[in-house]
Design an enzyme around this catalytic site. Structure first.
Site: not given
Ligand code: IPE
Ligand code: IPE
Ligand code: MG
Length: 232
Positions: A129, A33, A16
């Site tokens: 793995l 990303h 995240d």
């Molecule tokens: C969880 O992260 C999903 C992934 C890392 C793919 P999100 O960024 O979507 O989660 P919330 O919305 O903060 O709970």
């Molecule tokens: C996690 O990073 C990746 C996915 C959920 C695909 P985010 O895109 O949720 O990044 P933040 O939480 O907005 O910083």
């Molecule tokens: Mg996020």
């Protein structure tokens, strides 16, 4: 390090903070990303070097469809692009790929479906793995689907073992350690059943900045935890 020696077989990661990382740099969210790919490949190499058996990463949740069309389109593109560019390298390193989630969903482009299936086939004999991508994954859906696959008779004799056989990847052991980056202290519909006795770790580092040092310190912390499973 041989992680088997400390009973660390399976690490799950909620990757995240990509969006915040990009915003901090004055970039589009999608650049975060893209930058996250390096943290992922560093983590895979670290797992290989330390004899980890299973690494599961949350790549796209069933709730992530609610993001802008541009971001969702980018994530679909990016997830197939990574496979196209990197799967041979990880195949050569002995990585077996698995994908868990609602992979039949008609919002997933056919090309992604094809590549995920082909990559599982390509790497199915690898032993070093197990790398699990949770893609269009939501734990509630996994549990509801597992339950609906049971027939009426088996519900009478339902036990943990027979229920688990209906989860998306029954051979996957429960994670020993869950790491979530970017400071949020929640599991966001990830592996709710499997995390029952997992050690949870939350770090503030944003996913694109996550590296081997962070993994080493997670292992140090893991070694200080006492897993009690309900015992006194
Ligand atoms: C969880 O992260 C999903 C992934 C890392 C793919 P999100 O960024 O979507 O989660 P919330 O919305 O903060 O709970
Ligand atoms: C996690 O990073 C990746 C996915 C959920 C695909 P985010 O895109 O949720 O990044 P933040 O939480 O907005 O910083
Ligand atoms: Mg996020």
């Amino acid at each position: 390090m041989n992680l088997k020696d400390i009973n660390l077989y399976h690490i799950a990661i909620i990757m995240d903070g990509n969006g915040r990382w990009a915003t901090n740099q004055g970039l589009e969210r999608t650049a975060g990303h893209a930058a996250g790919e390096f943290s992922l490949s560093r983590s895979i190499d670290w797992a290989l070097n330390n004899n980890l058996q299973w690494l599961t990463v949350y790549a796209f949740s069933t709730e992530n469809w609610s993001r802008s069309k541009d971001e969702v389109d980018f994530l679909m593109f990016f997830n197939r692009d990574i496979l196209i560019r990197r799967r041979e390298e990880f195949n050569d390193k002995g990585v077996r790929f698995h994908f868990i989630g609602d992979l039949e969903d008609n919002r997933i482009p056919d090309e992604n479906k094809f590549l995920m299936n082909e990559t599982e086939q390509l790497t199915k004999n690898n032993k070093k793995l197990n790398l699990v991508f949770a893609f269009n994954y939501g734990s509630r859906k996994e549990i509801h689907d597992a339950y609906s696959k049971l027939n009426k008779n088996s519900i009478d004799q339902l036990d943990e073992e027979s229920f688990r056989a209906n989860l998306l990847l029954p051979e996957m052991p429960d994670p020993d350690l869950l790491i979530r980056t970017a400071g949020e202290m929640r599991v966001s519909n990830f592996l709710l059943y499997q995390l029952s006795y997992t050690e949870l770790m939350f770090v503030d580092t944003l996913w694109p900045d996550f590296d081997e040092k962070e993994l080493d310190s997670a292992v140090d912390e893991f070694q200080n935890r006492v897993r009690k499973y309900g015992n006194a």
